[in-house]
Scaffold this motif. Structure first.
Motif, PDB file in Angstrom:
ATOM      1  N   LEU A  24       0.856  -1.193   0.000  1.00  0.00           N
ATOM      2  CA  LEU A  24       0.000   0.000   0.000  1.00  0.00           C
ATOM      3  C   LEU A  24       0.887   1.237   0.000  1.00  0.00           C
ATOM      4  N   ASP A  25       0.512   2.248  -0.796  1.00  0.00           N
ATOM      5  CA  ASP A  25       1.287   3.489  -0.780  1.00  0.00           C
ATOM      6  C   ASP A  25       0.826   4.371   0.377  1.00  0.00           C
ATOM      7  N   GLU A  26       1.351   5.600   0.443  1.00  0.00           N
ATOM      8  CA  GLU A  26       1.042   6.465   1.586  1.00  0.00           C
ATOM      9  C   GLU A  26      -0.426   6.872   1.647  1.00  0.00           C
ATOM     10  N   ASN A  27      -1.139   6.690   0.527  1.00  0.00           N
ATOM     11  CA  ASN A  27      -2.573   7.007   0.496  1.00  0.00           C
ATOM     12  C   ASN A  27      -3.448   5.762   0.686  1.00  0.00           C
ATOM     13  N   ARG A  28      -2.808   4.684   1.132  1.00  0.00           N
ATOM     14  CA  ARG A  28      -3.498   3.391   1.323  1.00  0.00           C
ATOM     15  C   ARG A  28      -4.061   2.848   0.014  1.00  0.00           C
ATOM     16  N   THR A  29      -3.378   3.155  -1.065  1.00  0.00           N
ATOM     17  CA  THR A  29      -3.788   2.644  -2.376  1.00  0.00           C
ATOM     18  C   THR A  29      -2.930   1.433  -2.716  1.00  0.00           C
ATOM     19  N   MET A  59      -0.736  -1.030  -4.645  1.00  0.00           N
ATOM     20  CA  MET A  59       0.214  -0.795  -5.740  1.00  0.00           C
ATOM     21  C   MET A  59      -0.058  -1.767  -6.890  1.00  0.00           C
ATOM     22  N   LEU A  60      -1.034  -1.422  -7.689  1.00  0.00           N
ATOM     23  CA  LEU A  60      -1.471  -2.326  -8.771  1.00  0.00           C
ATOM     24  C   LEU A  60      -0.405  -2.518  -9.833  1.00  0.00           C
ATOM     25  N   ASP A  61       0.562  -1.601  -9.896  1.00  0.00           N
ATOM     26  CA  ASP A  61       1.634  -1.732 -10.887  1.00  0.00           C
ATOM     27  C   ASP A  61       2.812  -2.547 -10.373  1.00  0.00           C
ATOM     28  N   HIS A  62       2.777  -2.903  -9.092  1.00  0.00           N
ATOM     29  CA  HIS A  62       3.880  -3.700  -8.549  1.00  0.00           C
ATOM     30  C   HIS A  62       3.859  -5.079  -9.206  1.00  0.00           C
ATOM     31  N   PRO A  63       5.012  -5.575  -9.663  1.00  0.00           N
ATOM     32  CA  PRO A  63       5.045  -6.871 -10.374  1.00  0.00           C
ATOM     33  C   PRO A  63       4.363  -8.006  -9.606  1.00  0.00           C
ATOM     34  N   ALA A  64       4.559  -8.057  -8.285  1.00  0.00           N
ATOM     35  CA  ALA A  64       3.965  -9.149  -7.490  1.00  0.00           C
ATOM     36  C   ALA A  64       2.441  -9.050  -7.469  1.00  0.00           C
ATOM     37  N   GLY A  98      -6.453  -3.106   1.667  1.00  0.00           N
ATOM     38  CA  GLY A  98      -5.681  -3.767   0.616  1.00  0.00           C
ATOM     39  C   GLY A  98      -6.435  -4.919  -0.018  1.00  0.00           C
ATOM     40  N   LEU A  99      -7.072  -5.742   0.822  1.00  0.00           N
ATOM     41  CA  LEU A  99      -7.786  -6.909   0.301  1.00  0.00           C
ATOM     42  C   LEU A  99      -8.979  -6.490  -0.559  1.00  0.00           C
ATOM     43  N   MET A 100      -9.735  -5.505  -0.109  1.00  0.00           N
ATOM     44  CA  MET A 100     -10.911  -5.089  -0.886  1.00  0.00           C
ATOM     45  C   MET A 100     -10.505  -4.480  -2.237  1.00  0.00           C
ATOM     46  N   GLN A 101      -9.375  -3.769  -2.259  1.00  0.00           N
ATOM     47  CA  GLN A 101      -8.878  -3.242  -3.534  1.00  0.00           C
ATOM     48  C   GLN A 101      -8.409  -4.377  -4.439  1.00  0.00           C
ATOM     49  N   PHE A 102      -7.834  -5.411  -3.834  1.00  0.00           N
ATOM     50  CA  PHE A 102      -7.403  -6.575  -4.620  1.00  0.00           C
ATOM     51  C   PHE A 102      -8.616  -7.271  -5.230  1.00  0.00           C
ATOM     52  N   LEU A 103      -9.673  -7.444  -4.448  1.00  0.00           N
ATOM     53  CA  LEU A 103     -10.900  -8.076  -4.957  1.00  0.00           C
ATOM     54  C   LEU A 103     -11.509  -7.240  -6.081  1.00  0.00           C
TER      55      LEU A 103
END
Length: 476
Positions: free
Chosen positions: A137-142, A144-149, A198-203
């Protein structure tokens, strides 16, 4: 390992909880079985299992990182059992045979077994210790969808905590369908909220609205505060256990005698009565988090770079250095406690406990370890005191001194003039912080590190610049 230990040399010196391991059933899945988990949550559960009618809270320990598979294989070989060595400041040493991790799964090799464990009807609780960086998560709790993992996991890979939770909860929603609690045990402020975010953004990125709706209804994410200084595992303690008890325990873990776990009372499924073994269930974890983060973690962080610049090896040496001991006291009393303000925690008493713990020479906690990952630590641990003091009309001069020592350490480390190695996962982010006017300006105005402080309180820039110049002159 159990048989060896029970028939070992000096068995009277090794305490073991009074329960039959064969009678224990799993109720908890833990993701990330590192040294801290084994010195903390696993110990509380080990004690709980000895209480009447609490035999359904055994832990299934899960490894999720391929790079840890080799070490985890030894843990599997030992059937999840190991010795915890506890050392107090006065030298009193205790040895405990911990058996609460009744099953082990290497999720990096058998992810489907993790899914089955998460989905099983008896699993009521999922705990996790994957370190601060494991939430992406970045400093805005977003997220990191661009992170390779993360990118790979959205496409179906298994690199992160989210991928394992996604697959396991999906299977659970389709099978046992039981409510479940996800309890984050990492050293992060508002850790339950961060895990949920983080989990809800992943879903959402997986476009799985059905599972997101199920999670909203069936899953809770309590916050928790965990505390026990646990140095990196050391061969010294493995050798001690071998000599003392005649067993080869490569998973020996050592910790201080202090231990604390404060948990928000917010459980979706069944709740383990951990209050029987000293866990505090509270309505709001925040005051406890703030005390720990701003006194223990920020204290560690602000002192350690000065200790490194002085050439000290162990953190307890810093507490015997008159200058650093006084600095730590001043940082807490002049900046940290005033910046917190009113609290349900007795902050001066808590500070006294922390000062004693930091002085424990038996821990052997290294300055090198605490210096690691400065770029991630300052925004979490130090920034709240910096901002809080300014907002109360105070000048946080001791906080600024600690920040300046990090900058000096960075520069002198880069120049090869300091003996303590600097392990910094975010090395690229430090590139602009050069030892000149432009670099100091970039450092003092970095939004990730200091948020709006440089714009709301511009005197910070001048004060930090002056402190950096003093530090560079002092230690260069």
């Amino acid at each position: 390992m159990a048989n060896y230990l029970q028939a070992s040399l000096n068995a009277d010196q090794l305490s073991v909880q009074d329960y039959q391991k064969e009678a224990i059933n799993a109720g908890i899945v833990h993701l990330g079985v590192g040294a801290f988990h084994r010195a903390h949550q696993a110990v509380y559960i080990d004690r709980l299992l000895a209480h009447d009618n609490q035999q359904n809270w055994g832990i299934i320990g899960v490894n999720i990182r391929p790079q840890d598979s080799q070490a985890f294989a030894r843990f599997v070989e030992q059937k999840g059992e190991y010795v915890l060595k506890t050392m107090a400041a006065d030298g009193a040493t205790r040895y405990e045979h911990i058996r609460s991790l009744i099953e082990q799964i290497d999720g990096a090799q058998a992810p489907q077994d993790v899914d089955a464990a998460l989905a099983h009807a008896t699993t009521q609780l999922v705990t996790s210790t994957v370190t601060e960086g494991g939430y992406y998560l970045d400093e805005n709790r977003t997220l990191m969808l661009d992170h390779p993992a993360i990118k790979a996991d959205i496409e179906g890979a298994r690199n992160t905590l989210y991928a394992f939770l996604y697959a396991g909860l999906k299977l659970r929603s389709e099978t046992s369908n039981g409510a479940i609690t996800l309890l984050c045990c990492d050293n992060l402020r508002h850790n339950g909220e961060l895990l949920k975010t983080g989990l809800m953004q992943f879903l959402a990125a997986k476009h799985d609205n059905k599972l997101a709706a199920w999670v909203a209804q069936h899953v809770s994410f309590p916050c928790s505060m965990v505390d026990r200084i646990t140095p990196k595992p050391s061969q010294q303690h493995v050798d001690d256990v071998r000599a003392r008890f005649g067993v080869d325990d490569n998973m020996t873990v050592m910790g201080e005698d202090f231990i604390q776990w404060v948990v928000e009372d917010n459980f979706a499924g069944a709740k383990p009565p951990l209050d029987l073994v000293g866990v505090q269930f509270v309505k709001d974890v925040v005051p406890f988090e703030e005390a720990k983060i701003r006194i223990l973690n920020a204290g560690h962080t602000c002192v350690t770079y000065q200790a490194a610049l002085k050439g000290l090896t162990y953190f307890d040496e810093a507490m015997r250095d008159e200058e650093l001991k006084q600095y730590f006291t001043d940082f807490i009393e002049q900046d940290s406690i005033p910046a917190i303000g009113k609290s349900v925690v007795d902050l001066p008493a808590y500070f006294d406990i922390i000062a004693q713990r930091f002085s424990n020479a038996n821990i052997g906690d290294t300055v090198e370890r605490i210096c690691t990952d400065g770029y991630a630590k300052f925004p979490i641990f130090v920034f709240p005191t910096l901002e809080g003091a300014y907002k109360r009309g105070l000048t946080p001069s001791k906080t600024i001194q600690g920040i300046a020592s990090w900058f000096a350490f960075m520069q002198l480390s880069h120049q090869g003039k300091v003996g303590t190695p600097y392990h910094e996962p975010n090395k690229a982010a430090l590139a602009a912080f050069t030892n000149d006017e432009a670099g100091i300006q970039a450092f003092a105005t970095d939004r990730f590190l200091w948020g709006n402080v440089p714009t709301e309180f511009p005197e910070f820039i001048a004060q930090l610049t002056k402190a950096i110049q003093i530090n560079m002159t002092k230690y260069a």
